[in-house]
Design a protein around this motif. Structure first.
Motif, PDB file in Angstrom:
ATOM      1  N   VAL A   1      71.889  67.105  27.027  1.00  0.00           N
ATOM      2  CA  VAL A   1      71.318  67.739  28.218  1.00  0.00           C
ATOM      3  C   VAL A   1      72.387  68.571  28.930  1.00  0.00           C
ATOM      4  O   VAL A   1      72.154  69.722  29.326  1.00  0.00           O
ATOM      5  CB  VAL A   1      70.721  66.672  29.172  1.00  0.00           C
ATOM      6  N   ALA A   2      73.591  67.998  29.053  1.00  0.00           N
ATOM      7  CA  ALA A   2      74.650  68.703  29.777  1.00  0.00           C
ATOM      8  C   ALA A   2      75.065  69.977  29.041  1.00  0.00           C
ATOM      9  O   ALA A   2      75.287  71.026  29.661  1.00  0.00           O
ATOM     10  CB  ALA A   2      75.856  67.780  29.953  1.00  0.00           C
TER      11      ALA A   2
ATOM     12  N   GLU B   1      74.616  73.667  30.619  1.00  0.00           N
ATOM     13  CA  GLU B   1      75.784  74.522  30.792  1.00  0.00           C
ATOM     14  C   GLU B   1      75.514  75.916  30.208  1.00  0.00           C
ATOM     15  O   GLU B   1      75.818  76.941  30.812  1.00  0.00           O
ATOM     16  CB  GLU B   1      76.970  73.872  30.064  1.00  0.00           C
TER      17      GLU B   1
ATOM     18  N   LYS C   1      65.126  69.798  32.380  1.00  0.00           N
ATOM     19  CA  LYS C   1      64.443  68.514  32.148  1.00  0.00           C
ATOM     20  C   LYS C   1      64.065  68.432  30.678  1.00  0.00           C
ATOM     21  O   LYS C   1      63.823  69.464  30.029  1.00  0.00           O
ATOM     22  CB  LYS C   1      63.208  68.358  33.038  1.00  0.00           C
ATOM     23  N   ILE C   2      64.058  67.208  30.157  1.00  0.00           N
ATOM     24  CA  ILE C   2      63.614  67.022  28.779  1.00  0.00           C
ATOM     25  C   ILE C   2      62.343  66.196  28.786  1.00  0.00           C
ATOM     26  O   ILE C   2      62.175  65.302  29.606  1.00  0.00           O
ATOM     27  CB  ILE C   2      64.696  66.360  27.893  1.00  0.00           C
ATOM     28  N   GLN C   3      61.453  66.549  27.881  1.00  0.00           N
ATOM     29  CA  GLN C   3      60.193  65.827  27.729  1.00  0.00           C
ATOM     30  C   GLN C   3      60.087  65.370  26.290  1.00  0.00           C
ATOM     31  O   GLN C   3      60.601  66.040  25.396  1.00  0.00           O
ATOM     32  CB  GLN C   3      59.014  66.743  28.063  1.00  0.00           C
ATOM     33  N   PRO C   4      59.418  64.246  26.061  1.00  0.00           N
ATOM     34  CA  PRO C   4      59.346  63.736  24.686  1.00  0.00           C
ATOM     35  C   PRO C   4      58.608  64.700  23.765  1.00  0.00           C
ATOM     36  O   PRO C   4      57.672  65.379  24.179  1.00  0.00           O
ATOM     37  CB  PRO C   4      58.580  62.418  24.829  1.00  0.00           C
ATOM     38  N   PHE C   5      59.062  64.758  22.532  1.00  0.00           N
ATOM     39  CA  PHE C   5      58.393  65.568  21.522  1.00  0.00           C
ATOM     40  C   PHE C   5      58.574  64.868  20.186  1.00  0.00           C
ATOM     41  O   PHE C   5      59.160  63.787  20.121  1.00  0.00           O
ATOM     42  CB  PHE C   5      58.969  66.993  21.499  1.00  0.00           C
ATOM     43  N   TYR C   6      58.069  65.475  19.129  1.00  0.00           N
ATOM     44  CA  TYR C   6      58.261  64.879  17.810  1.00  0.00           C
ATOM     45  C   TYR C   6      58.760  65.914  16.825  1.00  0.00           C
ATOM     46  O   TYR C   6      58.135  66.956  16.639  1.00  0.00           O
ATOM     47  CB  TYR C   6      56.952  64.273  17.272  1.00  0.00           C
TER      48      TYR C   6
ATOM     49  N   SER D   1      63.286  62.938  20.053  1.00  0.00           N
ATOM     50  CA  SER D   1      63.103  64.396  20.067  1.00  0.00           C
ATOM     51  C   SER D   1      62.619  64.829  21.451  1.00  0.00           C
ATOM     52  O   SER D   1      61.913  64.076  22.125  1.00  0.00           O
ATOM     53  CB  SER D   1      62.042  64.802  19.043  1.00  0.00           C
ATOM     54  N   PHE D   2      62.999  66.037  21.811  1.00  0.00           N
ATOM     55  CA  PHE D   2      62.612  66.528  23.147  1.00  0.00           C
ATOM     56  C   PHE D   2      62.203  67.991  23.122  1.00  0.00           C
ATOM     57  O   PHE D   2      62.594  68.728  22.232  1.00  0.00           O
ATOM     58  CB  PHE D   2      63.793  66.447  24.128  1.00  0.00           C
ATOM     59  N   GLU D   3      61.489  68.358  24.175  1.00  0.00           N
ATOM     60  CA  GLU D   3      61.359  69.758  24.541  1.00  0.00           C
ATOM     61  C   GLU D   3      62.164  69.922  25.822  1.00  0.00           C
ATOM     62  O   GLU D   3      62.051  69.089  26.720  1.00  0.00           O
ATOM     63  CB  GLU D   3      59.903  70.110  24.815  1.00  0.00           C
TER      64      GLU D   3
ATOM     65  N   GLN E   1      54.637  76.586  36.912  1.00  0.00           N
ATOM     66  CA  GLN E   1      54.922  75.623  37.981  1.00  0.00           C
ATOM     67  C   GLN E   1      56.424  75.386  38.144  1.00  0.00           C
ATOM     68  O   GLN E   1      56.885  74.251  38.287  1.00  0.00           O
ATOM     69  CB  GLN E   1      54.195  74.319  37.710  1.00  0.00           C
TER      70      GLN E   1
ATOM     71  N   TRP F   1      58.854  75.826  35.948  1.00  0.00           N
ATOM     72  CA  TRP F   1      59.623  75.456  34.757  1.00  0.00           C
ATOM     73  C   TRP F   1      59.351  76.413  33.601  1.00  0.00           C
ATOM     74  O   TRP F   1      58.249  76.933  33.469  1.00  0.00           O
ATOM     75  CB  TRP F   1      59.278  74.031  34.312  1.00  0.00           C
TER      76      TRP F   1
ATOM     77  N   GLU G   1      59.710  76.346  29.437  1.00  0.00           N
ATOM     78  CA  GLU G   1      60.100  75.614  28.216  1.00  0.00           C
ATOM     79  C   GLU G   1      60.930  76.544  27.359  1.00  0.00           C
ATOM     80  O   GLU G   1      60.503  77.662  27.070  1.00  0.00           O
ATOM     81  CB  GLU G   1      58.849  75.205  27.447  1.00  0.00           C
TER      82      GLU G   1
END
Lengths: 819, 355
Positions: free
Chosen positions: B241-242, B246, B259-264, B271-273, B293, B295, B297
């Motif tokens: 994330v960092a 950056e 922000k990260i959201q779960p993904f597959y 895994s994330f988006e 809103q 954000w 992706e």
């Protein structure tokens, strides 16, 4: 996966607001992306629950009647043709001004108006299933309330609800928000293709208890295998096959509650029996199918086998399936006759119809890979296939078939005869996963306590114990086929505890610089030079059509070919960049005036080209440029294209050589549509690195290998001449030579002379021209610049050098000095 | 038809078709000549022995056409220019303007994808990442097997991969890579020693990728990805994330939230988006054209799956890492508010000259 939040409440409560800062955001952050949020209350507003007070004939009209309704707005009159209309019934009324729900999302929503029918003004309408968007009407009747006791989910949630005058339809049926969670999130989560799976996750996310239905935890029991005998003829493709037989059933429309709930999540109601199987599939992710027992022929043997030549099956969607030999499928067979495409779709002839009174409920576990191949091979898709292709747990079969049979008996008023079934070997439960709390924190970058980790996991029914080494042994319930390794538990903990609670921190590493990618940097410098000279960089597709290849003199059979191209013009990998750039410049000239230059730095491929040590084809880097001259340009466009190359060479500190290209050079080494009589190969350090040439009356271009150029430039050192304290002396020089004398040869001769002199010398071309009516000769003029490091050169010294130049050129090319 | 008649017909055909070749038509064009097709179909009218010899003659003609290479004929196909003689070794034409004319320098441009790439490479290079280029043709092994996609797994289908009609040396069809992750196995294998010497693997891989998707304003069958791979001991999700935060802060030149959201994805676990707070409206405009809103992706990412590390010979018990796949076209579209992805390959100069 569409989720009706009203339905979800049967299994979990939440104490956060249902909005983009509350539940919706939590679901998106901890379960999966939400594609849409729809409020069904909008669709059904202002329909309300009414009591039919009286029904009278309509004077002079046989087929319609006049009803007085008790509504929230007092007594209202409607004219209605429904045969099931009766006084004392509860129904849904849409007042004038409301939108007919079935047309709500259409381009032309139908707004109801008060209308005179048979001399009576009808103040709105009583709604039928079709008007409510709940599937086809049956016998043109309206929806009547009051059969909710037969609705399976009422029994489940132990709720009762009575209709009340004026209550909104949406409130009465718990129709509120429906969210659509992106399916891709659940590729590895078969349980989340069922509402129970999603509800369990949401319970874990909001920290509330999940009301796990008792029936879902039923362990597999010993089943008899008779009446009919169950046969699994393809154990590699079906691990478990079970049926329930039911008799004395009545087929009819489902109750209002079932119709409303199924419709709310996009499932089309069919009849009470089929609806129950769909309801259970939606709830658990486990598809089932009901066959008409008599239409099956009351078989002695029922089961599954692979398809054989000659098999044929008419499917529920009207298609006739004829499996081909090299793409076999799994068939459900009754006494060996195909009756369904296993895991995908039932057969038309054995479907439950209005007269059905005895059924076979089939529930099996089909191989996910086989189902996926079948859907792809035959283009057959269904909600069942979608769920099976995610790998449903075989342990679900027992609870699902028992519960489904119970509900079928309830809704159809019949009874269960038996549960014959068969499994291939013993169905093993998933092993517990061992993982240490340190491992979880190390992977996430967190500092969670063991208690916190255990509590987070328990929220989704993942119970764990601490072993002697301090590791967690996480029990894996049968529905979580995705949990196999420690990293899977890391994901569960991180996700459910909230990724937003992980504090970002940069990795710590040594400060040693990474190795540079010199080619990328080199390509960037090429871009700078070309764009600085007015050229525009373009990006073309890597795929081209046979037409473009052929019109460029390239054979499509030499290209790598895309098996199923999107379009014919995207069928082959390109063999060179020039045809694409040429096509782009042809389009551009409509909007941008010439002169124009487009270039691309990309890769090409051709069969028989270079491969790596595994035999896989390597990208061949190329730089291609095409120049379009304007109509007033008198010289051939070749020289403008060449000038771009000279600019590149100058910026790189090298000199390029050009040699007239033979047709064979163009065909074999640089497949591009250059005119053989107007092209040259481009050389650096004794190596051919590309081609430059004419492409048409006003078009020319070049294509070179930037990697070779970079390598050769890197290998050659820039030469530097110390600066002199003395000024340079200049003299212009014009030689007349035969037209066929190559400029490069003449220059080489002169430079040979200059290299022998004591001075620093430079020849700058001024012009090349032919005198009128003397095409056989050309005059080449240079400015000679001589610098001495010892003195200021006098005219005599310069003239002496010029004399030497003229003599050498005369000797070699019969050149004459033009004065 | 008699033998003589047919021979005459083939002779005439040979004359006509070689004439076309000499006139400049390509062999591929000439092979499509309707006369040639007709001659082959006329063979069926001939008697057995005659048909055989006539067939041989026609096949020979077809081969001759396919093998035809025009002689280096100097000015043979050159159009009359200001000077008759063509001298490619000279910088200008006889009588030509010195220097040869070019378009106005101020109209030149570098493609926005190249600019986005250069900028991204610059930032990641400063952060210590090495740059390795991707490939446009690869094997199923690198596209799927090495990335923890079991054979025949339905997840393979979600990548809408183009298969080629040509096979790799093992007999499986080659693929047009649908993601730059196809380079992960090579990158990791080649740097295993570096890892064991105590240096992390920090690599970015830009490249063209292909997906069998219909083209519209936001989708194209070809797009540019930038893969990132980082492996070392004790690499965490917090590091992922960092690192990306950056990067995006540097790219957009302002402080951002991520922000990260779960993904597959089969090749990462978890895994994330990843989404960034909108750098244009600072999450303050509900009607912002760029964000949803507040954000945006921007990419898919995750911790590298232990099976992917194992496939590269790296011990997943000792090492861990993260990877991401970033869409360069999307990056450029967001940065410049470009409304249609098709502009990138349109060659439209009025688009290109804005960059």
């Amino acid at each position: 996966m569409q989720v009706n939040l009203g339905w979800l409440k049967d299994y979990v409560d939440w104490d956060v607001a249902v909005d983009s800062n509350g539940l919706i955001e939590l679901i998106a952050r901890r379960l999966g992306e939400i594609e849409s949020v729809d409020d069904l209350a909008d669709k059904y507003r202002p329909a309300e629950v009414v009591l039919v007070e009286s029904v009278e004939p309509c004077p002079g009209r046989d087929r319609i009647r006049v009803a007085k309704l008790k509504t929230s707005d007092g007594i209202k009159t409607v004219v209605c043709g429904a045969p099931n209309l009766r006084a004392g019934a509860w129904a849904f009324w849409l007042p004038a001004g409301g939108v007919v729900p079935a047309t709500y999302a259409s381009n032309k929503p139908l707004v109801l108006e008060a209308k005179e029918i048979g001399g009576v003004v009808s103040e709105g309408m009583l709604l039928s299933p079709a008007e409510l968007d709940w599937g086809p009407d049956h016998d043109d009747g309206i929806v009547l309330l009051g059969e909710e006791s037969r609705a399976p989910f009422w029994a489940e949630s132990q709720k009762t609800k009575k209709p009340a005058i004026g209550q909104s339809l949406a409130e009465y049926l718990d129709l509120g928000l429906v969210i659509d969670i992106e399916n891709k999130m659940f590729t590895h989560r078969p349980d989340c293709f069922g509402l129970l799976g999603v509800a369990r996750e949401i319970a874990g996310i909001v920290g509330q208890p999940f009301r796990s239905p008792d029936w879902y935890h039923l362990a597999a029991s010993q089943t008899s295998n008779s009446d009919p005998e169950i046969v699994i003829d393809c154990p590699d493709f079906v691990s478990c096959f079970q049926i329930a037989r039911l008799k004395n059933l009545t087929v009819r429309p489902s109750s209002v509650s079932v119709l409303a709930r199924l419709s709310s999540v996009g499932i089309k109601p069919v009849n009470n029996l089929v609806d129950i199987t769909n309801y259970m599939m939606y709830l658990t992710g486990q598809p089932t199918h009901v066959f008409d027992w008599k239409a099956l022929g009351q078989p002695a043997r029922l089961g599954v086998r692979r398809s054989r030549p000659g098999d044929e099956l008419e499917l529920l969607n009207g298609q006739t399936l004829k499996p081909v030999d090299d793409q076999p499928v799994t068939l459900v067979v009754a006494d060996d006759h195909p009756v369904a495409l296993g895991g995908v779709m039932g057969g038309q002839k054995t479907a439950v119809g209005d007269q059905t009174d005895e059924v076979v409920l089939e529930c099996a576990n089909f191989n996910m890979y086989d189902i996926w191949r079948t859907t792809m091979n035959y283009g057959l898709f269904s909600p069942a296939a979608t769920r099976f292709s995610k790998g449903q747990s075989p342990h679900q079969i027992e609870p699902v078939i028992r519960r489904t049979a119970e509900l079928l008996a309830l809704t159809g008023g019949g009874e269960v005869v038996g549960f014959p079934g068969k499994s291939v070997g013993k169905l093993a439960l998933p092993d517990p996963v061992s993982v240490s709390p340190e491992f979880i924190n190390d992977r996430l970058g967190t500092d969670m306590s063991v208690d916190k980790i255990q509590a987070v996991l328990a929220g989704v029914e993942l119970h764990s114990e601490i072993d002697g080494d301090g590791c967690l042994a996480v029990g894996v319930p049968f529905w979580r086929t995705d949990l196999q390794i420690a990293e899977d538990i890391v994901e569960e903990v991180g996700r459910l505890a909230g990724y937003e609670n992980i504090e970002p921190s940069l990795p710590v590493r040594s400060i040693s610089p990474p190795p540079p990618n010199r080619q990328l940097r080199f390509n960037q410098s090429l871009r700078q030079v070309l764009s600085g000279a007015g050229a525009n960089e373009v990006y073309g597709y890597s795929f081209v059509g046979a037409d473009l290849l052929e019109s460029s003199g390239q054979l499509p059979q030499k290209s790598f070919e895309v098996k199923k191209p999107l379009r014919p013009d995207l069928q082959f990998y390109r063999q060179s960049l020039t045809p694409t750039v040429k096509a782009l410049i042809s389009q551009s000239q409509r909007t941008a005036p010439a002169p124009l230059a487009l270039f691309e730095i990309g890769c090409c491929h051709w069969l028989g080209g270079p491969v790596d040590d595994e035999g896989l084809p390597l990208d061949q880097p190329r730089l291609g440029l095409v120049y379009l001259a304007d109509k007033t340009q008198s010289s051939r466009p070749f020289y403008s294209a060449r000038r771009y190359l000279d600019l590149l060479a100058k910026s790189l500190g090298v000199d390029l050589d050009y040699r007239p290209a033979a047709a064979r050079d163009l065909e074999s080494n640089w497949p591009a549509p250059y005119r053989s009589g107007q092209s040259a190969t481009v050389w650096l350090g004794g190596e051919a690195i590309g081609v430059v040439g004419g492409l048409g009356d006003s078009l020319a271009g070049f294509e070179i290998d930037p990697r070779a150029l970079n390598r050769l430039v890197s290998a050659s050192a820039r030469s530097y001449h110390p600066l002199s304290r003395y000024p340079a002396s200049r003299q212009d020089l014009t030689l007349r030579v035969g037209t066929s004398v190559l400029y490069a040869d003449l220059l080489t001769c002169l430079e040979g002379v200059l290299s022998q002199s004591d001075y620093q010398a430079q020849l700058s071309l001024l012009s090349i021209w032919s005198p009128p009516d003397q095409d056989q000769f050309k005059h080449v003029s240079w400015r000679l610049e001589l610098t001495s490091h010892d003195q200021t050169l006098q005219t005599a010294a310069v003239s002496a050098v010029v004399d030497q130049l003229v003599s050498a050129a005369a000797a070699e090319f019969k050149a004459e000095l033009v004065t | 038809m008699s033998a003589d008649n047919f021979k005459q017909k083939i002779d005439q055909l040979t004359k006509d078709l070689t004439g076309r070749l000499k006139a400049g038509d390509s062999p591929a064009q000439v092979l499509k000549d309707p006369q040639l097709k007709q001659a082959f179909s006329d063979l069926s009218d001939l008697a057995g022995s005659l048909r055989q010899s006539a067939g041989q003659s026609l096949n020979q003609l077809r081969q001759t056409i396919a093998d035809y290479r025009p002689e280096d004929s100097g000015s043979n196909d050159s159009e009359p220019g200001p000077g008759v003689f063509f001298d490619p070794t000279a910088p200008i034409d006889i009588g030509g303007q010195m220097p040869a004319p070019l378009p106005p320098a101020e109209g030149g441009s570098i493609h926005p994808i190249s600019q986005a790439l250069e900028e991204a490479v610059d930032i990641f290079s400063r952060m210590g990442f090495e740059v390795v280029e991707s490939r446009q043709i690869d094997s199923e092994y690198y596209m799927f097997d090495s990335l923890n996609f079991p054979a025949g797994h339905p997840a393979r289908d979600e990548f809408d991969t183009f298969h080629l009609a040509n096979d790799d040396p093992t007999g499986r069809p080659l693929v047009a890579p649908a993601h730059t992750s196809s380079m992960q196995n090579r990158v990791l294998k080649e740097r295993k020693q570096q890892l064991e010497d105590g240096q992390p693997v920090a690599v970015i891989v830009p490249g063209r990728v292909f997906r069998n998707e219909d083209v519209d304003a936001t989708h194209d069958h070809m797009f540019y990805q930038l893969e990132g791979i980082y492996v070392d001991q004790k690499v965490t999700v917090a590091n992922l994330v960092a690192t990306l935060k950056e990067f995006f802060q540097d790219y957009y030149g302002q402080a951002l939230e991520v922000k990260i959201q779960p993904f597959y994805f089969p090749f990462t676990e978890p895994s994330f988006e990843l989404a960034i707070s909108c750098p244009f409206c600072q999450q303050k405009k509900p009607d912002c054209r760029v964000c949803s809103q507040g954000w945006i992706e921007v990419l898919g990412c995750g911790s590298i799956h232990p099976n992917v590390l194992s496939a590269a010979g790296i011990d997943p018990q000792k090492y861990s890492g993260f990877a991401w796949g970033m869409g360069l076209m999307r990056l450029a579209m967001v940065k410049h508010n470009i409304e249609d992805i098709r502009h990138f390959v349109s060659g439209r100069v009025e688009f290109l000259r804005q960059f």
